[in-house]
Motif scaffolding. Sequence first.
Motif, PDB file in Angstrom:
ATOM      1  N   TYR A 279       0.822  -1.200   0.000  1.00 25.73           N
ATOM      2  CA  TYR A 279       0.000   0.000   0.000  1.00 25.73           C
ATOM      3  C   TYR A 279       0.862   1.259   0.000  1.00 25.73           C
ATOM      4  CZ  TYR A 279      -4.176   2.680   0.840  1.00 25.73           C
ATOM      5  OH  TYR A 279      -5.231   3.539   0.699  1.00 25.73           O
TER       6      TYR A 279
ATOM      7  N   PRO B 114      -8.988   1.699  -5.549  1.00 27.37           N
ATOM      8  CA  PRO B 114     -10.375   2.165  -5.441  1.00 27.37           C
ATOM      9  C   PRO B 114     -10.641   3.027  -4.205  1.00 27.37           C
ATOM     10  CG  PRO B 114     -10.324  -0.117  -6.164  1.00 27.37           C
ATOM     11  CD  PRO B 114      -8.911   0.243  -5.863  1.00 27.37           C
ATOM     12  N   CYS B 115     -10.071   2.665  -3.049  1.00 25.54           N
ATOM     13  CA  CYS B 115     -10.352   3.465  -1.847  1.00 25.54           C
ATOM     14  C   CYS B 115      -9.730   4.856  -1.970  1.00 25.54           C
ATOM     15  CB  CYS B 115      -9.845   2.749  -0.584  1.00 25.54           C
ATOM     16  SG  CYS B 115      -8.096   2.341  -0.572  1.00 25.54           S
TER      17      CYS B 115
ATOM     18  N   CYS C 278      -8.574  -3.852  -7.598  1.00 25.63           N
ATOM     19  CA  CYS C 278      -7.897  -4.209  -6.343  1.00 25.63           C
ATOM     20  C   CYS C 278      -8.639  -5.285  -5.556  1.00 25.63           C
ATOM     21  CB  CYS C 278      -7.752  -2.945  -5.484  1.00 25.63           C
ATOM     22  SG  CYS C 278      -6.872  -3.208  -3.953  1.00 25.63           S
TER      23      CYS C 278
ATOM     24  N   ASN D  68      -4.676  -4.979  -0.498  1.00 23.01           N
ATOM     25  CA  ASN D  68      -3.251  -4.690  -0.351  1.00 23.01           C
ATOM     26  C   ASN D  68      -2.708  -5.581   0.751  1.00 23.01           C
ATOM     27  OD1 ASN D  68      -1.482  -2.351  -1.598  1.00 23.01           O
ATOM     28  ND2 ASN D  68      -3.629  -1.808  -1.893  1.00 23.01           N
TER      29      ASN D  68
ATOM     30  N   ARG E 146      -4.415  -6.482   4.401  1.00 22.79           N
ATOM     31  CA  ARG E 146      -4.680  -5.418   5.371  1.00 22.79           C
ATOM     32  C   ARG E 146      -6.092  -5.603   5.933  1.00 22.79           C
ATOM     33  NH1 ARG E 146      -4.246   0.222   3.942  1.00 22.79           N
ATOM     34  NH2 ARG E 146      -6.071  -0.357   2.754  1.00 22.79           N
TER      35      ARG E 146
ATOM     36  N   CYS F  20      -9.207  -4.172   4.226  1.00 15.18           N
ATOM     37  CA  CYS F  20      -9.500  -4.682   2.873  1.00 15.18           C
ATOM     38  C   CYS F  20     -10.558  -5.785   2.909  1.00 15.18           C
ATOM     39  CB  CYS F  20      -8.230  -5.183   2.196  1.00 15.18           C
ATOM     40  SG  CYS F  20      -6.996  -3.889   1.960  1.00 15.18           S
TER      41      CYS F  20
ATOM     42  N   CYS G 193     -13.934  -4.102   2.263  1.00 14.18           N
ATOM     43  CA  CYS G 193     -14.017  -3.176   1.125  1.00 14.18           C
ATOM     44  C   CYS G 193     -14.816  -3.808  -0.022  1.00 14.18           C
ATOM     45  CB  CYS G 193     -12.600  -2.845   0.668  1.00 14.18           C
ATOM     46  SG  CYS G 193     -12.538  -1.966  -0.882  1.00 14.18           S
TER      47      CYS G 193
ATOM     48  N   LYS H   9     -16.436  -9.527  -4.575  1.00 13.47           N
ATOM     49  CA  LYS H   9     -15.847  -8.682  -3.529  1.00 13.47           C
ATOM     50  C   LYS H   9     -16.943  -8.011  -2.696  1.00 13.47           C
ATOM     51  CE  LYS H   9     -12.274  -5.231  -2.684  1.00 13.47           C
ATOM     52  NZ  LYS H   9     -11.347  -4.261  -3.226  1.00 13.47           N
TER      53      LYS H   9
HETATM   54  S1  SF4 Z   1      -9.184  -3.686  -0.981  1.00 11.08           S
HETATM   55 FE1  SF4 Z   1      -8.025  -2.431   0.460  1.00 11.08          FE
HETATM   56  S2  SF4 Z   1      -6.462  -1.347  -0.752  1.00 11.08           S
HETATM   57 FE2  SF4 Z   1      -7.992  -2.198  -2.170  1.00 11.08          FE
HETATM   58  S3  SF4 Z   1      -9.433  -0.506  -2.463  1.00 11.08           S
HETATM   59 FE3  SF4 Z   1     -10.240  -1.723  -0.804  1.00 11.08          FE
HETATM   60  S4  SF4 Z   1      -9.441  -0.814   1.111  1.00 11.08           S
HETATM   61 FE4  SF4 Z   1      -8.256  -0.019  -0.625  1.00 11.08          FE
END
Ligand code: SF4
Length: 367
Positions: A169, A193-194, A221, A224, A277, A280, A283, A352
């Motif tokens: 990251y 994306p974040c 993504c 990370n 992480r 993630c 997300c 996801k």
């Molecule tokens: S998976 Fe993690 S690094 Fe990827 S966009 Fe989502 S929060 Fe950000």
Amino acid sequence: MKNFSDLIEEVQNPGLCQRCGGCVAFCTALNYGGLSLDEEGKPYFKYPEKCIECGLCYSICPETHELDDDVKKLVGWEPPMGRVLDTFVARSTSPAILQRATDGGVVTALLLHLFDKGHIDGAIVTKESGLFQRKPWVASSREEIMAAAGFHFDSSHGLALFSELYSTYSPTVVKVGYMGAKRMDRVAFVGSPCQVSAIRRIQALGMEPSNAITFVFGLFCTGNFIFGDEERRRLEKIGGFQWADVVKINVKEEFMVHLRTNEVRRIPTEQLAFMKRHACHFCSDYSAEYADFSFGGLGSPEGWTTVITRTPLGRAVMTDAIGSAVEVYSHKLDPTLATDAFAKTREWSDRKKQAAETNRLARKTTA
Ligand code: SF4
Ligand SMILES: Cc1cc2nc3c(=O)[nH]c(=O)nc-3n(C[C@H](O)[C@H](O)[C@H](O)COP(=O)(O)OP(=O)(O)OC[C@H]3O[C@@H](n4cnc5c(N)ncnc54)[C@H](O)[C@@H]3O)c2cc1C
Ligand code: SF4
Ligand code: SF4
């Protein structure tokens, strides 16, 4: 008015902070200077006495969802995975870019195309800063944009560095806070994306210097990763390789480890949950739904990039570059390749979102 203390309580403490850096970028851009990032990229109150409780860091945090509707309106977001104008399978026409690139080098080719045509003064990218470490960077020349291409593994620093903690990251958004000082009026931004979401939130508020971000490049993504000693050893074992032999890392359907011998070790991403992480896992954005265009290797043959244009601006840049900076995979060779690449991206995007929902529910029930 809620402020950073509320972010600590509502977002950081439950482990939902994506470390997008938006709160820090904002506080820095407004010259309040209350926040900073620690070594692991986590925002913290560096100078609480400087906080004027403006509440803007709270508003722009993706996890408070305060600006969701404004951002969706800003980019013309549509369900289920953002606005999609076209999908291409493409690559750079430059052998030098192809040699360095992660996939087909389209991100770098488009950045250089925009730079050469005078549409941007620079780009917020990330560059290698060690063995397997990247840091955010404002590139303001062709050479600097080029140097940011790819996802390489530079073991020339020696294995002594292996005792450090590495992370894939890179908190690029924070650079936005310092852009005013660089006197750049037209800058492209490349991020996960974040990070794209954080940029759009800053733009939705219409605050300086976010209006200087003229093109937003989003990367697909799955997550990370953070590597400590133990994780590195475990990964070596799972993949059957040695770090000293690694030249490049890539993530598509699988985590791909490219070795000096030209072999590629493929590890299913599900097996990497132990080093993903924490945030993630919660997300839901795979394909950078708020970007002008999104890029990934998923669905494309080796050495090519899947490109989704999402806004008229993204489409215009891509169309202008095709035939000069970028070439598109021959329709004659595989007429359904781009459609299949999009279908695969949709599948991974759905997957996801489902995983994020399941994990959030599980978190709530165990809380
Ligand atoms: S998976 Fe993690 S690094 Fe990827 S966009 Fe989502 S929060 Fe950000
Ligand atoms: C952590 C991470 C996870 C990814 N996961 C997937 C995935 O699951 N599926 C998939 O299809 N694609 C994924 N991608 C995107 C993919 O790896 C390529 O970046 C994308 O296909 C563009 O390739 P390219 O050759 O056109 O880009 P290049 O021309 O090589 O340019 C890459 C650009 O990405 C920027 N960059 C590199 N690392 C980072 C980083 N850590 N944070 C922000 N920007 C960075 C560089 O500054 C450069 O501008 C991921 C990328 C990253 C960084
Ligand atoms: S000054 Fe505003 S942006 Fe900075 S920490 Fe305080 S509330 Fe957040
Ligand atoms: S704005 Fe980003 S970095 Fe700041 S608390 Fe929210 S998720 Fe974390």
